[in-house]
Motif scaffolding. Structure first.
Motif, mmCIF file in Angstrom:
data_model
loop_
_atom_site.group_PDB
_atom_site.id
_atom_site.type_symbol
_atom_site.label_atom_id
_atom_site.label_comp_id
_atom_site.label_asym_id
_atom_site.label_seq_id
_atom_site.Cartn_x
_atom_site.Cartn_y
_atom_site.Cartn_z
ATOM 1 N N LYS A 1 -6.002 -27.799 11.788
ATOM 2 C CA LYS A 1 -6.214 -26.951 10.600
ATOM 3 C C LYS A 1 -7.596 -26.286 10.623
ATOM 4 O O LYS A 1 -7.765 -25.161 10.179
ATOM 5 N N MET A 2 -8.554 -27.011 11.162
ATOM 6 C CA MET A 2 -9.925 -26.483 11.255
ATOM 7 C C MET A 2 -10.104 -25.511 12.430
ATOM 8 O O MET A 2 -11.155 -24.913 12.572
ATOM 9 N N ARG A 3 -9.098 -25.434 13.306
ATOM 10 C CA ARG A 3 -9.124 -24.558 14.474
ATOM 11 C C ARG A 3 -10.282 -24.910 15.414
ATOM 12 O O ARG A 3 -11.078 -24.057 15.826
ATOM 13 N N ARG A 4 -10.353 -26.203 15.770
ATOM 14 C CA ARG A 4 -11.466 -26.698 16.567
ATOM 15 C C ARG A 4 -11.172 -26.731 18.072
ATOM 16 O O ARG A 4 -12.058 -27.047 18.866
ATOM 17 N N PRO B 1 -9.135 -28.302 3.207
ATOM 18 C CA PRO B 1 -7.750 -28.209 2.746
ATOM 19 C C PRO B 1 -6.789 -28.939 3.677
ATOM 20 O O PRO B 1 -6.865 -28.776 4.901
ATOM 21 N N GLY B 2 -5.929 -29.745 3.097
ATOM 22 C CA GLY B 2 -4.945 -30.493 3.880
ATOM 23 C C GLY B 2 -5.400 -31.869 4.301
ATOM 24 O O GLY B 2 -4.637 -32.614 4.922
ATOM 25 N N GLU B 3 -6.650 -32.243 3.983
ATOM 26 C CA GLU B 3 -7.134 -33.574 4.371
ATOM 27 C C GLU B 3 -6.462 -34.641 3.493
ATOM 28 O O GLU B 3 -6.739 -34.749 2.306
ATOM 29 N N SER B 4 -5.587 -35.425 4.108
ATOM 30 C CA SER B 4 -4.865 -36.484 3.392
ATOM 31 C C SER B 4 -5.674 -37.778 3.420
ATOM 32 O O SER B 4 -6.685 -37.882 4.115
ATOM 33 N N ARG C 1 -16.639 -18.805 18.171
ATOM 34 C CA ARG C 1 -15.606 -19.746 17.703
ATOM 35 C C ARG C 1 -14.989 -19.199 16.423
ATOM 36 O O ARG C 1 -15.608 -18.408 15.706
ATOM 37 N N THR C 2 -13.804 -19.673 16.120
ATOM 38 C CA THR C 2 -13.112 -19.192 14.906
ATOM 39 C C THR C 2 -12.726 -20.371 14.022
ATOM 40 O O THR C 2 -11.592 -20.460 13.562
ATOM 41 N N CYS C 3 -13.664 -21.303 13.806
ATOM 42 C CA CYS C 3 -13.380 -22.450 12.942
ATOM 43 C C CYS C 3 -12.981 -21.952 11.558
ATOM 44 O O CYS C 3 -13.572 -21.009 11.034
ATOM 45 N N SER C 4 -11.985 -22.598 10.986
ATOM 46 C CA SER C 4 -11.351 -22.104 9.757
ATOM 47 C C SER C 4 -12.322 -21.956 8.596
ATOM 48 O O SER C 4 -12.213 -21.038 7.792
ATOM 49 N N TYR C 5 -13.288 -22.866 8.483
ATOM 50 C CA TYR C 5 -14.115 -22.991 7.284
ATOM 51 C C TYR C 5 -15.420 -22.215 7.368
ATOM 52 O O TYR C 5 -16.159 -22.113 6.399
ATOM 53 N N CYS C 6 -15.761 -21.701 8.556
ATOM 54 C CA CYS C 6 -17.131 -21.257 8.816
ATOM 55 C C CYS C 6 -17.324 -19.755 8.606
ATOM 56 O O CYS C 6 -16.622 -18.930 9.198
ATOM 57 N N ASN D 1 -4.405 -33.627 12.842
ATOM 58 C CA ASN D 1 -3.992 -32.742 11.753
ATOM 59 C C ASN D 1 -5.170 -31.868 11.299
ATOM 60 O O ASN D 1 -5.046 -30.643 11.168
ATOM 61 N N MET D 2 -6.320 -32.500 11.073
ATOM 62 C CA MET D 2 -7.501 -31.766 10.598
ATOM 63 C C MET D 2 -8.090 -30.865 11.674
ATOM 64 O O MET D 2 -8.471 -29.731 11.415
#
Length: 431
Positions: free
Chosen positions: A263-266, A298-301, A148-153, A259-260
């Motif tokens: 951004k998280m690429r889930r 990042p980007g969590e409103s 997987r390519t999750c943004s944060y991991c 949105n999240m």
């Protein structure tokens, strides 16, 4: 300093613990006395198995290395070796910064440590471990790495691509462990859902679990870290049809707003997540779902966070953990996003989320009062025996505090009537 004694210290997750147990078996076979996470380190050699996942874990690993580097300077030990995820990621920097360490090893080449001690690796013991958990349960690692390519991991940076172990090899390991007294297996991987896609070209988790469930002596199998996208739905049938596969699933969802998730690429949407949860619960009545959620990516409103809160209220997760986003170098998020949510706001959001979960957890536990549940006894304490139900994994989930009105044996299963409940514990007595 005790001659010929090696102290092994494990930091991080249960996947690391399995590596330490494999190493310890080899060290014992080579004539060493081995202690795991001793209260007081007295070995002439120390091995630290590190974690490199997020900021706090990296800091803990570095502080531990520095502590033992200082002890080595003071001649309180002869050799210091460091292995694991942190070294896989920062090998060269660590060599320069902490020269007191005799050698560093990555996540997968720890066998070289045995050679550096002048000993040999015993291939006949490749599937055997020195279990550090209570004798009746063990962790069973079925794969390494993650595709997987999750943004944060940062985990794929350290562990590389997904590598499934062969089914027959895992079966053989389970038979070894059952023969040594293990009755309960926590099946672990970075991503259970992907198991088999690499070397079998199809999802093989359902078949693997079904085959393990047929091995005599396996009382409980519990599943950890499924991925929501491309979920192997036949697994639900396997859980439903096999009494020794626990009605339990650990599936890290991380967030729910579209949105999240993007951004998280889930690779999953909000609607798909709701549908997945509904289907799991419909197909396996009574299943207990554990999940992990992230705040402050990042980007969590405020709106994203409100959606997450509503999701937790809607889903009423049986078990839930949360953690704040950590800006990790090398990740997609590190190079594409600014870490814009303040630490204070991250903590505030996490506290709000966990407060809601605590209320839900209490309500779910209170519904168990008066019921009789199968419980395994993990340990004895002064006032209670401490056990777990099939819905509880060691270390992370609630425990059952059993009244001491009869003698119970550690590692045995008993029918326990639940008499009282707290958010994260149950109280009971022997039927």
């Amino acid at each position: 300093m005790k001659k010929n004694r090696i102290d092994v210290i494990t930091l991080g997750c249960s996947k690391n613990l399995v590596d330490s147990e494999l190493l310890m078996k080899q060290l014992l076979a080579n004539g060493y006395t081995v202690k795991h996470d001793p209260d007081r380190s007295e070995g002439e050699i120390v091995v630290i198995n590190t974690c490199g996942f997020i900021g706090d874990a990296k800091e803990e690993s570095i502080n531990m290395i520095l502590e033992f580097a200082e002890a080595k300077k003071e001649r309180k030990l002869n050799k210091l070796f460091v292995m694991g995820c942190l070294t896989e990621r920062y090998m060269e920097e660590l060599r320069v910064e902490i020269p007191e360490v005799d050698n560093f090893y990555g996540k997968f080449n720890w066998k070289a440590l045995i050679a550096d001690l002048g000993k040999s690796y015993n291939q006949d013991l490749a599937l055997e471990r020195n279990i550090t958990t209570p004798a009746h349960y063990a962790y069973l690692k079925i794969s390494e790495g993650c595709n997987r390519t999750c943004s944060y991991c940062s985990i794929p940076i350290m562990t590389g691509k997904h590598q499934s172990r062969p089914i027959e090899e895992i079966e053989e390991e389970v038979r070894h462990l059952v023969a040594s007294g293990v009755k309960e297996f926590q099946v672990i991987a970075q991503d259970l859902s992907y198991y088999g896609l690499d070397n079998y070209k199809q999802a093989k988790l359902p078949e693997l679990i079904e085959r393990l469930a047929k091995i005599e002596g396996v009382e409980w199998i519990r599943l950890h870290y499924a991925y929501p996208a491309n979920f192997p739905f036949d697994l639900l049938r396997v859980i439903r049809e096999n009494d020794n596969v626990c009605n339990y699933l650990d599936i890290a969802l991380q967030h729910v707003s579209d949105n999240m998730l993007k951004k998280m690429r889930r690779h999953i949407t909000k609607d798909e997540t709701y549908t997945l949860m509904k289907r799991i619960r419909e197909e396996v009545p009574g299943i207990h779902i554990r999940t992990t959620l992230m705040v402050g990516h990042p980007g969590e409103s405020h709106k994203d966070f409100e959606e997450l809160l509503q999701f937790v209220k809607d889903m009423r997760f049986d078990r839930m953990g949360a953690f704040p986003y950590s800006h990790e170098d090398g990740t997609y998020a590190y190079s594409h996003y600014k870490d814009e949510v303040s630490d204070e706001l991250k903590q505030e959001r996490m506290d709000v989320l966990m407060a809601i979960q605590e209320r839900i957890a209490l309500e779910i536990n209170e519904q168990k009062i008066g019921s009789t549940l199968k419980v395994v006894v993990d340990r004895e304490e002064p006032d209670y025996y401490i056990g777990r139900t099939e819905y509880d994994s060691p270390e992370v989930d609630p425990e059952v505090l059993i009244k001491k009105n009869k003698m119970l044996n550690i590692g045995n299963f008993y029918d326990i009537k639940i008499t009282a409940a707290q958010p994260f514990d149950l109280y009971g007595e022997l039927v």
